[in-house]
Scaffold this motif. Structure first.
Motif, PDB file in Angstrom:
ATOM      1  N   LEU A  18       0.813  -1.221   0.000  1.00  0.00           N
ATOM      2  CA  LEU A  18       0.000   0.000   0.000  1.00  0.00           C
ATOM      3  C   LEU A  18       0.847   1.272   0.000  1.00  0.00           C
ATOM      4  N   ALA A  19       2.094   1.182   0.401  1.00  0.00           N
ATOM      5  CA  ALA A  19       2.984   2.350   0.380  1.00  0.00           C
ATOM      6  C   ALA A  19       3.451   2.585  -1.049  1.00  0.00           C
ATOM      7  N   HIS A  20       2.548   3.074  -1.859  1.00  0.00           N
ATOM      8  CA  HIS A  20       2.726   3.219  -3.303  1.00  0.00           C
ATOM      9  C   HIS A  20       1.850   4.386  -3.737  1.00  0.00           C
ATOM     10  N   ALA A  49       7.584   4.263  13.247  1.00  0.00           N
ATOM     11  CA  ALA A  49       6.882   5.520  13.027  1.00  0.00           C
ATOM     12  C   ALA A  49       6.005   5.354  11.795  1.00  0.00           C
ATOM     13  N   PRO A  50       4.833   6.003  11.763  1.00  0.00           N
ATOM     14  CA  PRO A  50       3.947   5.862  10.605  1.00  0.00           C
ATOM     15  C   PRO A  50       4.579   6.417   9.329  1.00  0.00           C
ATOM     16  N   LEU A  51       4.337   5.732   8.244  1.00  0.00           N
ATOM     17  CA  LEU A  51       4.695   6.201   6.911  1.00  0.00           C
ATOM     18  C   LEU A  51       3.433   6.829   6.340  1.00  0.00           C
ATOM     19  N   VAL A  59       0.160   4.520   5.477  1.00  0.00           N
ATOM     20  CA  VAL A  59       0.237   3.512   4.418  1.00  0.00           C
ATOM     21  C   VAL A  59       1.305   2.473   4.701  1.00  0.00           C
ATOM     22  N   GLY A  60       2.018   2.627   5.807  1.00  0.00           N
ATOM     23  CA  GLY A  60       3.060   1.688   6.193  1.00  0.00           C
ATOM     24  C   GLY A  60       3.756   2.200   7.433  1.00  0.00           C
ATOM     25  N   ARG A  61       4.868   1.571   7.764  1.00  0.00           N
ATOM     26  CA  ARG A  61       5.626   1.982   8.938  1.00  0.00           C
ATOM     27  C   ARG A  61       7.122   1.918   8.657  1.00  0.00           C
ATOM     28  N   ALA A  62       7.823   2.924   9.172  1.00  0.00           N
ATOM     29  CA  ALA A  62       9.280   2.870   9.225  1.00  0.00           C
ATOM     30  C   ALA A  62       9.628   2.084  10.480  1.00  0.00           C
ATOM     31  N   LEU A  63      10.231   0.923  10.306  1.00  0.00           N
ATOM     32  CA  LEU A  63      10.432  -0.029  11.391  1.00  0.00           C
ATOM     33  C   LEU A  63      11.922  -0.250  11.631  1.00  0.00           C
ATOM     34  N   ARG A  64      12.337  -0.101  12.871  1.00  0.00           N
ATOM     35  CA  ARG A  64      13.726  -0.332  13.263  1.00  0.00           C
ATOM     36  C   ARG A  64      13.902  -1.825  13.560  1.00  0.00           C
ATOM     37  N   THR A  65      14.633  -2.510  12.698  1.00  0.00           N
ATOM     38  CA  THR A  65      14.835  -3.952  12.905  1.00  0.00           C
ATOM     39  C   THR A  65      16.070  -4.263  13.734  1.00  0.00           C
ATOM     40  N   GLN A  66      17.015  -3.309  13.798  1.00  0.00           N
ATOM     41  CA  GLN A  66      18.215  -3.477  14.611  1.00  0.00           C
ATOM     42  C   GLN A  66      18.524  -2.165  15.315  1.00  0.00           C
ATOM     43  N   VAL A 103      13.643  -0.097   8.028  1.00  0.00           N
ATOM     44  CA  VAL A 103      13.063  -0.565   6.777  1.00  0.00           C
ATOM     45  C   VAL A 103      11.636  -0.037   6.719  1.00  0.00           C
ATOM     46  N   PHE A 104      10.997  -0.211   5.559  1.00  0.00           N
ATOM     47  CA  PHE A 104       9.694   0.408   5.343  1.00  0.00           C
ATOM     48  C   PHE A 104       8.688  -0.679   4.970  1.00  0.00           C
ATOM     49  N   VAL A 105       7.816  -0.953   5.917  1.00  0.00           N
ATOM     50  CA  VAL A 105       6.908  -2.098   5.842  1.00  0.00           C
ATOM     51  C   VAL A 105       5.523  -1.627   5.429  1.00  0.00           C
ATOM     52  N   SER A 106       4.928  -2.325   4.489  1.00  0.00           N
ATOM     53  CA  SER A 106       3.537  -2.027   4.129  1.00  0.00           C
ATOM     54  C   SER A 106       2.789  -3.314   3.822  1.00  0.00           C
ATOM     55  N   VAL A 107       1.490  -3.245   4.011  1.00  0.00           N
ATOM     56  CA  VAL A 107       0.610  -4.381   3.737  1.00  0.00           C
ATOM     57  C   VAL A 107       0.512  -4.583   2.231  1.00  0.00           C
ATOM     58  N   GLY A 108       0.565  -5.854   1.822  1.00  0.00           N
ATOM     59  CA  GLY A 108       0.282  -6.177   0.432  1.00  0.00           C
ATOM     60  C   GLY A 108      -1.150  -6.640   0.271  1.00  0.00           C
ATOM     61  N   HIS A 109      -1.496  -7.745   0.969  1.00  0.00           N
ATOM     62  CA  HIS A 109      -2.806  -8.371   0.794  1.00  0.00           C
ATOM     63  C   HIS A 109      -3.016  -9.342   1.950  1.00  0.00           C
ATOM     64  N   ARG A 110      -4.221  -9.352   2.517  1.00  0.00           N
ATOM     65  CA  ARG A 110      -4.667 -10.356   3.485  1.00  0.00           C
ATOM     66  C   ARG A 110      -3.811 -10.429   4.751  1.00  0.00           C
ATOM     67  N   ILE A 111      -3.392  -9.271   5.252  1.00  0.00           N
ATOM     68  CA  ILE A 111      -2.628  -9.220   6.499  1.00  0.00           C
ATOM     69  C   ILE A 111      -2.758  -7.824   7.081  1.00  0.00           C
TER      70      ILE A 111
END
Length: 241
Positions: A118-120, A161-163, A170-177, A183-191
């Protein structure tokens, strides 16, 4: 290695591609939580290009969602199926990515794309496109935020933080380390977005980038080199989208 051709009837111009994108976008399911973290399989998807020969190599790597061990790998090499147009990059890759997915014998489970959902700009990136076409839950985990705004998340692993696009998350800026770029996470489908972030954290126990993407990135580069029949050449002619 067989080179996959461009499918008959595949969109060849921007207007047709946008019409297809608009029609498929209406099929996105956003009211499902998605698979539980650490259960079943997760499949990383990535592509590499050779611009000189107009080729794209796709890799699909299935991991055990609990252990993150590789269960199965598959690749495909095809002709680039659409011109370079920002916002329509999925149309360049999808036939070859689907061919790699179709070559798997294991259940792919959750699809994890090196890109956007969705971050598109039109809320329908590669992760959404593949999710709708396959009917599978899918997420996008991108290295860059595209054109969207966000505040820097906290420095701890799991901070986010919200994107935002015009005030919409439409997604989230997510700290993985800790202390590493998000990284920038967004929903594709069915999640759900929360579950997409939970999966991303689980898939990135040691590095910024999920293990799904790390495996698929390496494999698609190798597949492209093998297709070119020139494994001794450097990687300068190989390009990531």
């Amino acid at each position: 290695m067989t080179i996959i051709g461009i499918p008959a009837g595949w969109p060849a111009d921007e207007d047709t591609a946008r019409d297809v994108q608009r029609e498929l976008r209406g099929r996105i399911e956003l009211d499902e939580p998605g698979p539980a973290v650490g259960e079943g399989h997760v499949t990383g998807l990535d592509v590499a290009y050779d611009d000189e020969r107009d080729l794209v190599a796709a890799a699909a790597v299935v991991l055990d969602a609990r252990t993150l061990d590789v269960v199965e790998e598959a690749t495909a090499v095809g002709r680039v199926s659409f011109p370079y147009v920002p916002g329509l990059l999925a149309f360049r890759e999808i036939p070859t990515v689907l061919a790699a997915l179709d070559a798997l014998t294991a259940d792919p489970g959750l699809l994890v794309c090196d890109g956007y959902g969705l971050a598109h700009p039109r809320r329908f990136g590669l992760a959404s496109h593949l999710g709708v076409l396959t009917g599978r839950p899918s997420i996008g985990v991108a290295k860059n935020p595209f054109t969207f705004t966000y505040e820097q998340p906290g420095s701890a692993r799991g901070d986010f933080a919200p994107l935002l696009a015009e005030g919409e998350e439409v997604g989230r800026a997510l700290r993985t380390q800790p202390g590493v770029k998000p990284v920038f996470v967004s929903v594709g489908h069915r999640i759900s977005l929360a579950n997409a972030c939970a999966h991303t954290l689980h898939l990135a126990p040691r590095y910024r980038i999920p293990e799904t993407t790390r495996h698929a990135d390496s494999l698609c580069r190798r597949a492209l080199k093998e297709a070119l029949g020139d494994s001794d050449r450097g990687a300068d002619h190989l390009r990531k989208p």
